[in-house]
Write a protein that holds these residues in place. Sequence first.
Motif, short mmCIF file in Angstrom:
data_model
loop_
_atom_site.label_atom_id
_atom_site.label_comp_id
_atom_site.label_asym_id
_atom_site.label_seq_id
_atom_site.Cartn_x
_atom_site.Cartn_y
_atom_site.Cartn_z
N ASP A 50 1.95 18.09 -10.31
CA ASP A 50 2.33 17.02 -9.24
C ASP A 50 1.81 15.82 -9.72
N ASN A 51 2.66 14.86 -9.91
CA ASN A 51 2.27 13.65 -10.62
C ASN A 51 1.80 12.66 -9.54
N GLU A 52 1.74 13.01 -8.34
CA GLU A 52 1.48 11.96 -7.22
C GLU A 52 0.08 12.23 -6.92
N THR A 53 -0.84 13.27 -7.35
CA THR A 53 -2.31 13.57 -7.10
C THR A 53 -3.00 12.64 -7.67
N MET B 39 0.98 -1.32 -0.04
CA MET B 39 0.10 0.06 0.07
C MET B 39 0.97 1.27 0.16
N GLU B 40 0.64 2.14 -0.84
CA GLU B 40 1.39 3.46 -1.04
C GLU B 40 0.44 4.42 -0.40
N GLN B 41 1.22 5.65 -0.05
CA GLN B 41 0.42 6.96 0.38
C GLN B 41 -0.38 7.36 -0.93
N GLN B 42 -1.53 7.95 -0.63
CA GLN B 42 -2.52 8.64 -1.64
C GLN B 42 -2.48 10.03 -1.33
N LYS B 43 -2.77 10.61 -2.60
CA LYS B 43 -2.75 12.11 -2.44
C LYS B 43 -3.89 12.78 -3.25
N ILE B 44 -4.74 13.54 -2.50
CA ILE B 44 -5.75 14.22 -3.27
C ILE B 44 -5.89 15.83 -3.10
N ALA B 45 -6.41 16.37 -4.01
CA ALA B 45 -6.47 17.92 -3.98
C ALA B 45 -8.02 18.15 -3.45
N LEU C 6 -5.42 24.47 -11.08
CA LEU C 6 -5.27 23.05 -11.69
C LEU C 6 -3.86 22.88 -12.40
N ASP C 7 -3.42 23.94 -12.99
CA ASP C 7 -2.04 23.99 -13.54
C ASP C 7 -1.08 23.54 -12.48
N GLU C 8 -1.32 23.97 -11.42
CA GLU C 8 -0.35 23.59 -10.32
C GLU C 8 -0.46 22.00 -10.02
N ILE C 9 -1.89 21.52 -9.74
CA ILE C 9 -2.08 20.44 -9.46
C ILE C 9 -1.69 19.43 -10.39
N ASP C 10 -1.57 19.70 -11.76
CA ASP C 10 -1.14 18.83 -12.93
C ASP C 10 0.26 18.65 -12.86
#
Length: 247
Positions: free
Chosen positions: A29-32, A1-7, A23-27
Amino acid sequence: MEQQKIAILTDIHGNHSALKAVLDEIDRDNETTHIHCLGDLIGIGHETNEVLDLLFSRKDTSFVIGNHDRAIMDILAGEQPDSIGAEREHHQWIAKHFDKYFLPLLEQIPKKSTAVYNGQRFLFTHYHLNDNECLLPVDYEPTVKKLDAHYQESQADMVCFGHHHVVHHFKSRERIYFNPGSLGCQHKPLAPYAMITVGEAGNIDVSLKEVPYDNKDFLLSYSRLQIPAKEFVLKNFYGNQHLYYLE
C-alpha cells in the motif's frame, strides 16, 4: 493538505510469521506513511530475534513498550520481572535466547508517544496508564464512560492501545478509543492490524484488517524447541491449533 494513512499494530508476541505477512501487505500500500507498533513485540511467541530484526530494520515505524518486553528487559538486567510461575519460566527462556544487540533499541522505547495527523492528535500506549505511568489492570468490561473519565485530562482526539487482545472501538463526544487486537496471538491463522486514514478535514476512518498466514512451523516449534509453558501457551493463546497439524 492530503489525507494521511497510518498502520496500527500491537501485541506481536514473538510471532515473526504473522508479522511478516502483515508488513508485506502494508508495504504493498503505497499510501501508508507510518506504522505505530503498540508494544509486546516479544514474549509468548519464540521468534524474538526474528521479530526485532524485522521491526528495527524499518525506518517508518514508531514503538511504545509493552509489559512482556519489559519483563525480558528486567531479566536481562538481573532484576525480577513482574511475571510469576510458568510465565516467568517462559520469559527466562526468551531472555536466554535473546540477541543482546537489540537490548539498547528496546531500552529506548517509551511508555507512550503522540503524533498529529491533519490536525488530529493521537496518543499511543500499550494500555491505559496510571499517574505513575504504570499499566492499569485489564478492564474486561470497558465502556465509553470509564474511558472518558480516565482520559479526561488528555488532549488526544484518538487513543490507540493494545494489551487486551480483543478489538476495542469506542467513540465518545471527546475522542475515539481503539485497539486492533493482538497481531500475533489468535485462535485462527489470521494476523489482525488496522489502517487509519485521516482526511483533509480531520475525519478519521478506521479499517480493521486480517491477514492469513501459514502458522504451522511456528506452532510446531513450541514442542521442537521445548519451550516452557508450551501447553498453556498453545491452548490459551492459539486455541490448540497445533493439533490440526499432528493428525
